[in-house]
Design a protein around this motif. Structure first.
Motif, PDB file in Angstrom:
ATOM      1  N   HIS A 189       0.736  -1.353   0.074  1.00 48.13           N
ATOM      2  CA  HIS A 189      -0.013  -0.059   0.170  1.00 48.13           C
ATOM      3  C   HIS A 189       0.855   1.342   0.156  1.00 48.13           C
ATOM      4  O   HIS A 189       0.699   2.238  -0.551  1.00 48.13           O
ATOM      5  CB  HIS A 189      -0.884   0.028   1.137  1.00 48.13           C
ATOM      6  N   ALA A 190       1.952   1.279   0.777  1.00 51.75           N
ATOM      7  CA  ALA A 190       2.790   2.462   0.871  1.00 51.75           C
ATOM      8  C   ALA A 190       3.571   2.701  -0.786  1.00 51.75           C
ATOM      9  O   ALA A 190       3.605   3.731  -1.127  1.00 51.75           O
ATOM     10  CB  ALA A 190       4.003   2.163   1.898  1.00 51.75           C
ATOM     11  N   VAL A 191       3.861   1.618  -1.528  1.00 51.39           N
ATOM     12  CA  VAL A 191       4.345   1.960  -2.784  1.00 51.39           C
ATOM     13  C   VAL A 191       3.284   2.591  -3.669  1.00 51.39           C
ATOM     14  O   VAL A 191       3.606   3.267  -4.429  1.00 51.39           O
ATOM     15  CB  VAL A 191       4.904   0.473  -3.178  1.00 51.39           C
ATOM     16  N   HIS A 192       2.024   1.942  -3.563  1.00 55.13           N
ATOM     17  CA  HIS A 192       0.772   2.547  -4.322  1.00 55.13           C
ATOM     18  C   HIS A 192       0.651   3.879  -4.026  1.00 55.13           C
ATOM     19  O   HIS A 192       0.345   4.826  -4.913  1.00 55.13           O
ATOM     20  CB  HIS A 192      -0.408   1.451  -4.382  1.00 55.13           C
ATOM     21  N   TYR A 193       0.730   4.254  -2.852  1.00 50.56           N
ATOM     22  CA  TYR A 193       0.316   5.655  -2.409  1.00 50.56           C
ATOM     23  C   TYR A 193       1.639   6.662  -2.806  1.00 50.56           C
ATOM     24  O   TYR A 193       1.323   7.584  -3.495  1.00 50.56           O
ATOM     25  CB  TYR A 193       0.355   5.721  -0.793  1.00 50.56           C
ATOM     26  N   ARG A 194       2.979   6.053  -2.631  1.00 44.37           N
ATOM     27  CA  ARG A 194       3.749   6.781  -3.283  1.00 44.37           C
ATOM     28  C   ARG A 194       3.787   6.859  -4.802  1.00 44.37           C
ATOM     29  O   ARG A 194       4.087   8.036  -5.512  1.00 44.37           O
ATOM     30  CB  ARG A 194       5.284   5.898  -3.081  1.00 44.37           C
ATOM     31  N   LEU A 195       3.024   6.095  -5.656  1.00 43.16           N
ATOM     32  CA  LEU A 195       3.149   6.367  -7.075  1.00 43.16           C
ATOM     33  C   LEU A 195       2.186   7.227  -7.286  1.00 43.16           C
ATOM     34  O   LEU A 195       2.188   8.227  -8.079  1.00 43.16           O
ATOM     35  CB  LEU A 195       2.641   4.832  -7.594  1.00 43.16           C
ATOM     36  N   ARG A 196       0.908   7.351  -6.571  1.00 35.79           N
ATOM     37  CA  ARG A 196      -0.088   8.389  -6.520  1.00 35.79           C
ATOM     38  C   ARG A 196       0.341   9.742  -6.234  1.00 35.79           C
ATOM     39  O   ARG A 196       0.285  10.508  -6.947  1.00 35.79           O
ATOM     40  CB  ARG A 196      -1.444   8.168  -6.046  1.00 35.79           C
ATOM     41  N   ARG A 197       1.195   9.916  -5.212  1.00 35.67           N
ATOM     42  CA  ARG A 197       1.803  11.193  -4.988  1.00 35.67           C
ATOM     43  C   ARG A 197       2.991  11.591  -5.775  1.00 35.67           C
ATOM     44  O   ARG A 197       3.025  12.883  -6.180  1.00 35.67           O
ATOM     45  CB  ARG A 197       2.237  11.088  -3.584  1.00 35.67           C
ATOM     46  N   MET A 198       3.746  10.706  -6.344  1.00 30.95           N
ATOM     47  CA  MET A 198       4.876  11.176  -7.101  1.00 30.95           C
ATOM     48  C   MET A 198       4.488  11.338  -8.580  1.00 30.95           C
ATOM     49  O   MET A 198       5.213  12.112  -9.378  1.00 30.95           O
ATOM     50  CB  MET A 198       6.034  10.363  -6.800  1.00 30.95           C
ATOM     51  N   ILE A 199       3.840  10.378  -9.224  1.00 34.27           N
ATOM     52  CA  ILE A 199       3.512  10.413 -10.517  1.00 34.27           C
ATOM     53  C   ILE A 199       2.020  10.932 -10.933  1.00 34.27           C
ATOM     54  O   ILE A 199       1.932  11.437 -11.896  1.00 34.27           O
ATOM     55  CB  ILE A 199       3.755   8.841 -11.145  1.00 34.27           C
ATOM     56  N   GLY A 200       0.998  10.552  -9.737  1.00 36.27           N
ATOM     57  CA  GLY A 200      -0.209  10.818 -10.211  1.00 36.27           C
ATOM     58  C   GLY A 200      -1.022   9.752 -10.229  1.00 36.27           C
ATOM     59  O   GLY A 200      -0.717   8.352 -10.643  1.00 36.27           O
ATOM     60  N   ARG A 201      -2.254  10.101 -10.405  1.00 33.45           N
ATOM     61  CA  ARG A 201      -3.404   9.164 -10.704  1.00 33.45           C
ATOM     62  C   ARG A 201      -3.434   8.575 -12.133  1.00 33.45           C
ATOM     63  O   ARG A 201      -3.210   9.572 -12.887  1.00 33.45           O
ATOM     64  CB  ARG A 201      -4.767   9.417 -10.289  1.00 33.45           C
ATOM     65  N   PRO A 202      -3.353   7.234 -12.635  1.00 35.92           N
ATOM     66  CA  PRO A 202      -3.291   7.036 -13.877  1.00 35.92           C
ATOM     67  C   PRO A 202      -4.619   7.405 -14.439  1.00 35.92           C
ATOM     68  O   PRO A 202      -5.690   7.214 -13.823  1.00 35.92           O
ATOM     69  CB  PRO A 202      -3.453   5.457 -14.033  1.00 35.92           C
ATOM     70  N   ASN A 203      -4.755   8.050 -15.887  1.00 35.55           N
ATOM     71  CA  ASN A 203      -5.987   8.528 -16.559  1.00 35.55           C
ATOM     72  C   ASN A 203      -6.084   7.709 -17.885  1.00 35.55           C
ATOM     73  O   ASN A 203      -6.686   8.208 -18.593  1.00 35.55           O
ATOM     74  CB  ASN A 203      -5.858   9.989 -16.457  1.00 35.55           C
ATOM     75  N   GLU A 204      -5.084   6.844 -18.257  1.00 33.34           N
ATOM     76  CA  GLU A 204      -4.923   6.238 -19.695  1.00 33.34           C
ATOM     77  C   GLU A 204      -4.324   5.008 -19.502  1.00 33.34           C
ATOM     78  O   GLU A 204      -3.597   4.455 -18.417  1.00 33.34           O
ATOM     79  CB  GLU A 204      -4.264   7.263 -20.373  1.00 33.34           C
ATOM     80  N   CYS A 205      -4.586   4.234 -20.467  1.00 31.87           N
ATOM     81  CA  CYS A 205      -4.092   2.559 -20.259  1.00 31.87           C
ATOM     82  C   CYS A 205      -3.149   2.453 -21.365  1.00 31.87           C
ATOM     83  O   CYS A 205      -3.060   3.147 -22.569  1.00 31.87           O
ATOM     84  CB  CYS A 205      -5.179   1.847 -20.878  1.00 31.87           C
ATOM     85  N   SER A 206      -1.764   2.123 -21.120  1.00 31.44           N
ATOM     86  CA  SER A 206      -0.698   2.153 -21.929  1.00 31.44           C
ATOM     87  C   SER A 206      -0.766   0.808 -22.776  1.00 31.44           C
ATOM     88  O   SER A 206       0.171   0.650 -23.785  1.00 31.44           O
ATOM     89  CB  SER A 206       0.640   1.877 -21.071  1.00 31.44           C
ATOM     90  N   CYS A 207      -1.648  -0.034 -22.339  1.00 33.52           N
ATOM     91  CA  CYS A 207      -1.912  -1.342 -23.094  1.00 33.52           C
ATOM     92  C   CYS A 207      -2.787  -1.132 -24.463  1.00 33.52           C
ATOM     93  O   CYS A 207      -2.411  -1.127 -25.562  1.00 33.52           O
ATOM     94  CB  CYS A 207      -2.543  -2.412 -22.272  1.00 33.52           C
ATOM     95  N   CYS A 208      -4.038  -0.461 -24.239  1.00 33.35           N
ATOM     96  CA  CYS A 208      -5.025  -0.588 -25.325  1.00 33.35           C
ATOM     97  C   CYS A 208      -5.442   0.810 -25.596  1.00 33.35           C
ATOM     98  O   CYS A 208      -5.903   1.207 -26.555  1.00 33.35           O
ATOM     99  CB  CYS A 208      -6.400  -1.060 -24.914  1.00 33.35           C
ATOM    100  N   GLY A 209      -4.534   1.977 -24.806  1.00 32.17           N
ATOM    101  CA  GLY A 209      -4.599   3.358 -25.084  1.00 32.17           C
ATOM    102  C   GLY A 209      -5.911   3.982 -24.936  1.00 32.17           C
ATOM    103  O   GLY A 209      -6.014   5.379 -25.331  1.00 32.17           O
ATOM    104  N   THR A 210      -6.951   3.300 -24.068  1.00 30.05           N
ATOM    105  CA  THR A 210      -8.093   4.176 -23.891  1.00 30.05           C
ATOM    106  C   THR A 210      -7.894   5.156 -22.969  1.00 30.05           C
ATOM    107  O   THR A 210      -7.078   5.018 -21.997  1.00 30.05           O
ATOM    108  CB  THR A 210      -9.262   3.123 -23.206  1.00 30.05           C
TER     109      THR A 210
END
Length: 175
Positions: free
Chosen positions: A95-116
Protein backbone atom coordinates in the motif's frame (compact mmCIF):
# COMPACT_ATOMS: atom_id res chain seq x y z
CA UNK A 1 -36.50 54.81 27.06
CA UNK A 2 -36.18 55.54 23.35
CA UNK A 3 -36.91 53.05 20.58
CA UNK A 4 -33.20 52.89 19.73
CA UNK A 5 -32.33 51.98 23.32
CA UNK A 6 -35.04 49.33 23.40
CA UNK A 7 -33.91 47.78 20.12
CA UNK A 8 -30.27 47.80 21.27
CA UNK A 9 -31.31 46.12 24.50
CA UNK A 10 -33.30 43.50 22.60
CA UNK A 11 -30.43 42.84 20.17
CA UNK A 12 -27.61 42.73 22.70
CA UNK A 13 -29.38 41.11 25.63
CA UNK A 14 -31.69 38.63 23.89
CA UNK A 15 -34.93 39.81 25.48
CA UNK A 16 -37.74 42.35 25.54
CA UNK A 17 -38.51 45.45 27.66
CA UNK A 18 -41.80 45.26 29.57
CA UNK A 19 -44.16 48.20 30.33
CA UNK A 20 -43.48 48.03 34.09
CA UNK A 21 -39.81 49.02 33.64
CA UNK A 22 -38.38 45.49 33.77
CA UNK A 23 -36.74 43.45 31.07
CA UNK A 24 -37.43 39.77 30.33
CA UNK A 25 -34.33 37.91 29.11
CA UNK A 26 -35.06 34.92 26.84
CA UNK A 27 -31.53 33.67 26.35
CA UNK A 28 -28.25 33.90 28.15
CA UNK A 29 -25.15 33.71 25.93
CA UNK A 30 -26.96 32.03 23.07
CA UNK A 31 -28.90 29.37 25.01
CA UNK A 32 -32.38 29.40 26.55
CA UNK A 33 -32.22 30.68 30.11
CA UNK A 34 -33.10 27.69 32.34
CA UNK A 35 -34.04 29.66 35.48
CA UNK A 36 -37.70 30.20 34.65
CA UNK A 37 -39.88 28.97 31.79
CA UNK A 38 -40.52 32.48 30.50
CA UNK A 39 -36.99 33.78 31.01
CA UNK A 40 -35.46 35.94 33.76
CA UNK A 41 -36.63 39.40 34.87
CA UNK A 42 -34.15 42.27 35.29
CA UNK A 43 -34.53 46.02 35.93
CA UNK A 44 -34.49 47.91 32.66
CA UNK A 45 -31.80 50.34 33.87
CA UNK A 46 -29.43 47.40 34.49
CA UNK A 47 -30.13 46.01 31.05
CA UNK A 48 -29.47 49.37 29.37
CA UNK A 49 -26.18 49.70 31.24
CA UNK A 50 -25.22 46.20 30.14
CA UNK A 51 -26.22 46.99 26.55
CA UNK A 52 -24.03 50.11 26.61
CA UNK A 53 -21.05 48.11 27.94
CA UNK A 54 -21.53 45.42 25.28
CA UNK A 55 -21.84 48.01 22.49
CA UNK A 56 -18.67 49.79 23.69
CA UNK A 57 -16.82 46.47 23.85
CA UNK A 58 -17.99 45.62 20.32
CA UNK A 59 -16.55 48.92 19.05
CA UNK A 60 -13.25 48.42 20.90
CA UNK A 61 -12.80 44.93 19.51
CA UNK A 62 -13.63 46.06 15.98
CA UNK A 63 -11.21 49.01 16.12
CA UNK A 64 -8.21 47.04 17.44
CA UNK A 65 -5.81 45.91 14.72
CA UNK A 66 -5.22 42.18 14.63
CA UNK A 67 -1.74 41.14 15.73
CA UNK A 68 0.50 39.64 13.05
CA UNK A 69 0.45 35.84 12.94
CA UNK A 70 3.04 34.17 15.11
CA UNK A 71 5.77 32.29 13.25
CA UNK A 72 5.42 28.54 13.55
CA UNK A 73 8.01 26.72 15.55
CA UNK A 74 8.00 23.77 13.17
CA UNK A 75 7.13 23.46 9.50
CA UNK A 76 3.45 22.96 8.79
CA UNK A 77 4.10 19.72 6.91
CA UNK A 78 6.65 17.04 7.64
CA UNK A 79 9.45 16.46 5.13
CA UNK A 80 8.63 14.23 2.18
CA UNK A 81 10.42 11.23 0.79
CA UNK A 82 13.77 10.13 2.16
CA UNK A 83 13.96 13.24 4.40
CA UNK A 84 11.05 11.95 6.51
CA UNK A 85 11.98 10.03 9.67
CA UNK A 86 9.39 7.34 8.84
CA UNK A 87 10.74 6.69 5.32
CA UNK A 88 11.15 2.95 4.73
CA UNK A 89 12.74 3.03 1.28
CA UNK A 90 12.91 -0.49 -0.16
CA UNK A 91 11.24 -1.89 2.97
CA UNK A 92 7.95 -0.15 2.08
CA UNK A 93 4.85 -2.33 1.83
CA UNK A 94 2.36 -2.84 -0.99
CA UNK A 95 0.00 0.00 0.00
CA UNK A 96 2.88 2.40 0.73
CA UNK A 97 4.33 1.82 -2.74
CA UNK A 98 0.97 2.46 -4.42
CA UNK A 99 0.49 5.60 -2.31
CA UNK A 100 3.98 6.70 -3.34
CA UNK A 101 3.07 6.14 -7.00
CA UNK A 102 -0.05 8.31 -6.73
CA UNK A 103 1.80 11.07 -4.90
CA UNK A 104 4.92 11.22 -7.05
CA UNK A 105 3.56 10.37 -10.50
CA UNK A 106 -0.17 10.95 -10.09
CA UNK A 107 -3.29 8.92 -10.66
CA UNK A 108 -3.34 6.99 -13.94
CA UNK A 109 -5.86 8.33 -16.48
CA UNK A 110 -5.04 6.28 -19.56
CA UNK A 111 -4.11 2.72 -20.48
CA UNK A 112 -0.63 2.03 -21.87
CA UNK A 113 -1.88 -1.31 -23.20
CA UNK A 114 -5.03 -0.50 -25.21
CA UNK A 115 -4.68 3.32 -25.26
CA UNK A 116 -8.13 4.11 -23.84
CA UNK A 117 -8.64 7.46 -22.10
CA UNK A 118 -12.33 7.11 -21.26
CA UNK A 119 -13.20 9.07 -18.11
CA UNK A 120 -15.76 6.44 -17.10
CA UNK A 121 -13.14 3.69 -16.95
CA UNK A 122 -11.07 2.81 -13.90
CA UNK A 123 -7.28 2.90 -14.17
CA UNK A 124 -4.60 1.24 -12.03
CA UNK A 125 -0.88 1.21 -11.59
CA UNK A 126 0.11 -2.28 -12.75
CA UNK A 127 3.42 -4.05 -12.31
CA UNK A 128 5.00 -4.44 -15.76
CA UNK A 129 5.99 -8.11 -15.85
CA UNK A 130 7.65 -7.77 -19.25
CA UNK A 131 10.37 -5.52 -17.83
CA UNK A 132 11.52 -8.24 -15.36
CA UNK A 133 10.92 -6.19 -12.24
CA UNK A 134 12.55 -6.93 -8.91
CA UNK A 135 9.55 -8.06 -6.89
CA UNK A 136 8.77 -8.65 -3.25
CA UNK A 137 6.06 -10.93 -1.93
CA UNK A 138 3.45 -9.41 0.33
CA UNK A 139 0.06 -10.34 1.74
CA UNK A 140 -1.63 -8.48 -1.17
CA UNK A 141 0.52 -10.01 -3.89
CA UNK A 142 3.84 -9.26 -5.47
CA UNK A 143 5.03 -5.68 -5.81
CA UNK A 144 8.14 -3.65 -6.54
CA UNK A 145 9.48 -0.61 -4.70
CA UNK A 146 10.94 0.73 -7.96
CA UNK A 147 8.35 3.13 -9.39
CA UNK A 148 9.72 2.63 -12.93
CA UNK A 149 8.44 -0.97 -12.85
CA UNK A 150 4.80 0.19 -13.01
CA UNK A 151 2.66 1.12 -16.01
CA UNK A 152 -0.77 2.74 -16.34
CA UNK A 153 -3.51 0.27 -17.28
CA UNK A 154 -7.27 0.16 -17.45
CA UNK A 155 -8.85 -2.38 -15.10
CA UNK A 156 -9.66 -5.01 -17.82
CA UNK A 157 -6.12 -4.93 -19.28
CA UNK A 158 -4.63 -5.09 -15.78
CA UNK A 159 -6.68 -8.19 -14.93
CA UNK A 160 -5.77 -9.88 -18.24
CA UNK A 161 -2.08 -9.20 -17.70
CA UNK A 162 -2.15 -10.52 -14.12
CA UNK A 163 -4.05 -13.65 -15.26
CA UNK A 164 -1.52 -14.22 -18.07
CA UNK A 165 1.34 -13.86 -15.58
CA UNK A 166 -0.35 -16.30 -13.14
CA UNK A 167 -0.67 -18.88 -15.98
CA UNK A 168 2.98 -18.38 -16.87
CA UNK A 169 3.98 -19.08 -13.28
CA UNK A 170 1.69 -22.11 -13.12
CA UNK A 171 3.20 -23.69 -16.25
CA UNK A 172 6.78 -22.80 -15.30
CA UNK A 173 7.35 -20.22 -18.02
CA UNK A 174 8.60 -17.54 -15.57
CA UNK A 175 12.04 -17.59 -14.06
Amino acid sequence: MTKEQASAAVELCFGEPLPDGTFRQWKSRGRIHPATPGGSLYFLSDVLALAAVRARHKLEVASKPKPPPKPRASPSRPPKGADNAHWKGDEAGYHAVHYRLRRMIGRPNECSCCGTRDEGSRYDWALNWEGNPTVQDGPHGQYSTNLDDYVRMCRPCHRQMDARHARDIEFGRCG
